[in-house]
Design an enzyme around this catalytic site. Sequence first.
Site, PDB file in Angstrom:
ATOM      1  N   GLY A 193       1.085  -0.957  -0.033  1.00 26.66           N
ATOM      2  CA  GLY A 193      -0.073   0.107   0.057  1.00 26.66           C
ATOM      3  C   GLY A 193       0.838   1.315   0.129  1.00 26.66           C
ATOM      4  N   GLU A 217     -14.856  16.166   5.103  1.00 28.62           N
ATOM      5  CA  GLU A 217     -15.058  15.132   5.669  1.00 28.62           C
ATOM      6  C   GLU A 217     -15.531  15.222   7.133  1.00 28.62           C
ATOM      7  OE1 GLU A 217     -13.305  11.923   2.373  1.00 28.62           O
ATOM      8  OE2 GLU A 217     -12.646  11.649   4.452  1.00 28.62           O
ATOM      9  N   HIS A 244     -17.028   2.207   9.926  1.00 27.98           N
ATOM     10  CA  HIS A 244     -17.262   3.415   9.135  1.00 27.98           C
ATOM     11  C   HIS A 244     -18.853   3.239   9.167  1.00 27.98           C
ATOM     12  CE1 HIS A 244     -17.735   5.991   5.532  1.00 27.98           C
ATOM     13  NE2 HIS A 244     -16.549   6.199   5.674  1.00 27.98           N
ATOM     14  N   ARG A 264     -16.546   9.885  13.006  1.00 27.62           N
ATOM     15  CA  ARG A 264     -17.247   8.546  12.628  1.00 27.62           C
ATOM     16  C   ARG A 264     -17.757   7.943  13.632  1.00 27.62           C
ATOM     17  NH1 ARG A 264     -12.852   6.446   7.951  1.00 27.62           N
ATOM     18  NH2 ARG A 264     -13.407   8.178   6.275  1.00 27.62           N
ATOM     19  N   HIS A 323     -14.133  -1.196   9.576  1.00 27.14           N
ATOM     20  CA  HIS A 323     -13.248  -0.428   8.543  1.00 27.14           C
ATOM     21  C   HIS A 323     -11.831  -0.044   8.923  1.00 27.14           C
ATOM     22  CE1 HIS A 323     -12.787   2.523   5.152  1.00 27.14           C
ATOM     23  NE2 HIS A 323     -12.463   3.663   6.125  1.00 27.14           N
ATOM     24  N   ARG A 352      -9.854   7.313  14.567  1.00 28.96           N
ATOM     25  CA  ARG A 352      -9.209   8.037  13.359  1.00 28.96           C
ATOM     26  C   ARG A 352      -9.940   9.201  12.623  1.00 28.96           C
ATOM     27  NH1 ARG A 352      -9.182   7.417   7.945  1.00 28.96           N
ATOM     28  NH2 ARG A 352     -10.205   5.310   7.667  1.00 28.96           N
TER      29      ARG A 352
END
Length: 557
Positions: free
Chosen positions: A26, A127, A248, A297, A358, A393
């Site tokens: 990644g 966001e 999420h 979140r 998530h 997070r």
Amino acid sequence: MSATHRLTAPAPGWTATTDVVVVGSGVAGLTVALNVRKAGLRAMVVTKAMLDDGSTRWAQGGIAAALGEGDTPEQHLDDTLVAGAGICDEEAVRTLVTEGPDAVRRLIAVGAAFDRGADGEILLTREGGHHRRRIAHAGGDATGAEISRALVEAVRSDPGIELIEHALVLDLLTDADGHAAGLTLHVMGEGQRDGVGAVRARAVVLATGGMGQVFSATTNPAVSTGDGVALALRAGAAVTDLEFVQFHPTVLWLGPEAEGQQPLVSEAVRGEGAHLVDADGVRFMLGQHELAELAPRDIVAKAITRRMQEQGAEHMYLDGRHFGAEMWEQRFPTILASCRAHGIDPVTEPIPVAPAAHYASGGIRTDPRGRTSVPGLYACGEVACTGVHGANRLASNSLLEGLVFAEAIAADLTARHRTGGLPERSVDVAAARAAQPVPLPPSEARAEIQRLMSRGAGVLRSAASMADAAAGLTLLAEQAYAHVAEEKPADPRVETWEAANLLLVATALVAAAAQRRETRGCHWREDFPERDDAHWRRHLITTLTASGDPVSTPEEQ
């Protein structure tokens, strides 16, 4: 300290050598590989599937950094600390937000193309948890795919980076001083590198991603089975805050029987003005938080779950019909196509959504340079716990964290190399043989682990639910040992190794979550609904005992 446990596996049938072996492909892993090459070090990237099959490519929303006019790293820091619910490492966050903008610019220099306006400036969106527009995106909602494309191209064009694809990492190898000296792995290939082998290296970097597959429904790809955290625990490393698994809030609901990777509906959809509503069209986030649908979140996931419980519903809805077809097609083409593929048209109807596992905010404990408690073993990206995320997070900080702390690891390895602190290592073969082999559960245990974890340690937890999960996990482990005693052990293969990793990280997660008797961030206890700063504003550190059981110890205040 040498590892006391290892996966049951055949002895390595082949050996490769390099200077730095990076596990994972990644944004974090590839950034390490590219940057150590600048110091003249050889690098080997080991990845479980194809080079671009990790979690990075699935990231839709974008990468957060203070790039916009009027925005500052200090404001980004404040939003991150609020989301982290009191246990972020402030210095780690300061490193992230201060170095983040230049790290993004270096990513652009590698070849990543972000969306830009008519004036040529990078387009930014908002966001959850962000008070400013600071999310850079690419291809509308295909940011991870673009970042992955750019990094993969750069890695493939560097002859000094060797690639091993379709390889599952097994265990760490150390020298007589307990310093990382390589690893064992299983390659699903042909010829010399087929089956179990060993890579010998001066340093090992874990960038294996998350462990979302420990739950039945997750946004994580099928390869996210906690391999890095499990390896680190068996190697004697400390892991931190495993209980903080972020669910999420808005994952496409595909029905009560849906399992495995579920389609994500990016937070950026809410950032552009979509509303969360119930079946009656009521916007239930209004009045719950000053940011309403753009609250952090954990708050949104809890609100959705509460509303579902109150109404006996299996999902809520995300309503973006007011966007119109053109905005859906241009800004969110990936999400639009995914929804339509499942028979839902966001242009004309609300999207059914529910929370799903998530992101692991906890992971292998590291210092600011990415060093773990095992000398020579580094970790970065989702597998690591740098202290940036705390208990929850902040949206789109994950790609940035992988980028910034991967650069820090490369800088540390470069400095060690230049001062002679990165010599060749000889594997302590006797210690490797002495490590106790862990019995393997059958491959079908994976589904049972996911069922136990989703019921007992999901969005909403309690002492009773986690005790049930722990009992079920203990039974699976006992059955694996019994099968060995009866000389009917499960065959060592990818499916059983993955099941063993999932069983270990699930057991460690439940042990930590049961000990944290409060609600904080994305750890939600219905039996301890309040945050308890007096006792629990600290980390939980998990290690393995000599018998192989995870034990969690609160960090001293």
